[in-house]
Scaffold this motif. Structure first.
Motif: not given
Length: 173
Positions: A15-19, A50-70
């Motif tokens: 769900s974070d793919a667009e951002a 980009f969605t595929e990059r955010l849903t790789p096989p475990a344990p790989s993953r992408v982390f994000g820092a959010f300021s509020g919803p951004d």
């Protein structure tokens, strides 16, 4: 993870793919010398990539820092597969919006990734341009050690960039 600076750090999902795409492309435009990928190549990919990059096989993953919803910062962890390399992970794609720099957000983001990586690999690698002093200081402060330099690792607009090859060995804690 939320701190007094109202920044939240979490693993990204589909769900974070667009951002993620928007911030990734901003990073490639802002500091092309900091990434192995190019803006031209990445912007040609559909959102599904980009969605595929955010849903790789475990344990790989992408982390994000959010300021509020951004979404204001990203960092990826890739766990290598294969019998002889599965003990190694890679820190990739670190980017923080310029307006958010100097507040400790990048350190918190990478510390979260390191805590995750520590559960799955023995050593975490990272590459950084030798002239990227801010990134080198950050990685040094987090315990990464230089183990080599790859000459002419990148070519950006006809200019060659050497990359420092760094490792964080979790068995040396």
């Amino acid at each position: 993870m939320t701190g007094p600076s109202s920044i939240t750090i979490r693993a990204l999902g589909a769900s974070d793919a667009e951002a993620f795409r928007t911030l990734r492309l901003a990073g490639l435009a802002d500091t092309p010398e900091a990434f192995g990928a190019s803006l031209a190549d990445e912007s040609a990919h559909p959102l599904e990539r980009f969605t595929e990059r955010l849903t790789p096989p475990a344990p790989s993953r992408v982390f994000g820092a959010f300021s509020g919803p951004d979404l204001v910062g990203i960092a990826g962890f890739l766990a290598y597969d294969g019998e002889k390399h599965r003990h190694i992970g890679l820190l990739w794609g670190v980017y923080l919006l310029p307006a958010q720099r100097g507040r400790g957000i990048a350190a918190r983001l990478i510390e979260t990734l390191i805590a995750h990586a520590r559960q799955h690999v023995v050593v975490l690698h990272a590459d950084v341009g030798v002239d990227n002093r801010a990134a080198r200081r950050l990685y040094d402060s987090l315990g990464f050690k230089l183990y080599g330099v790859q000459p002419k690792a990148l070519c950006v607009d006809g200019r060659y960039i050497d990359e420092a090859m760094l490792a964080l060995d979790f068995t040396e804690d």
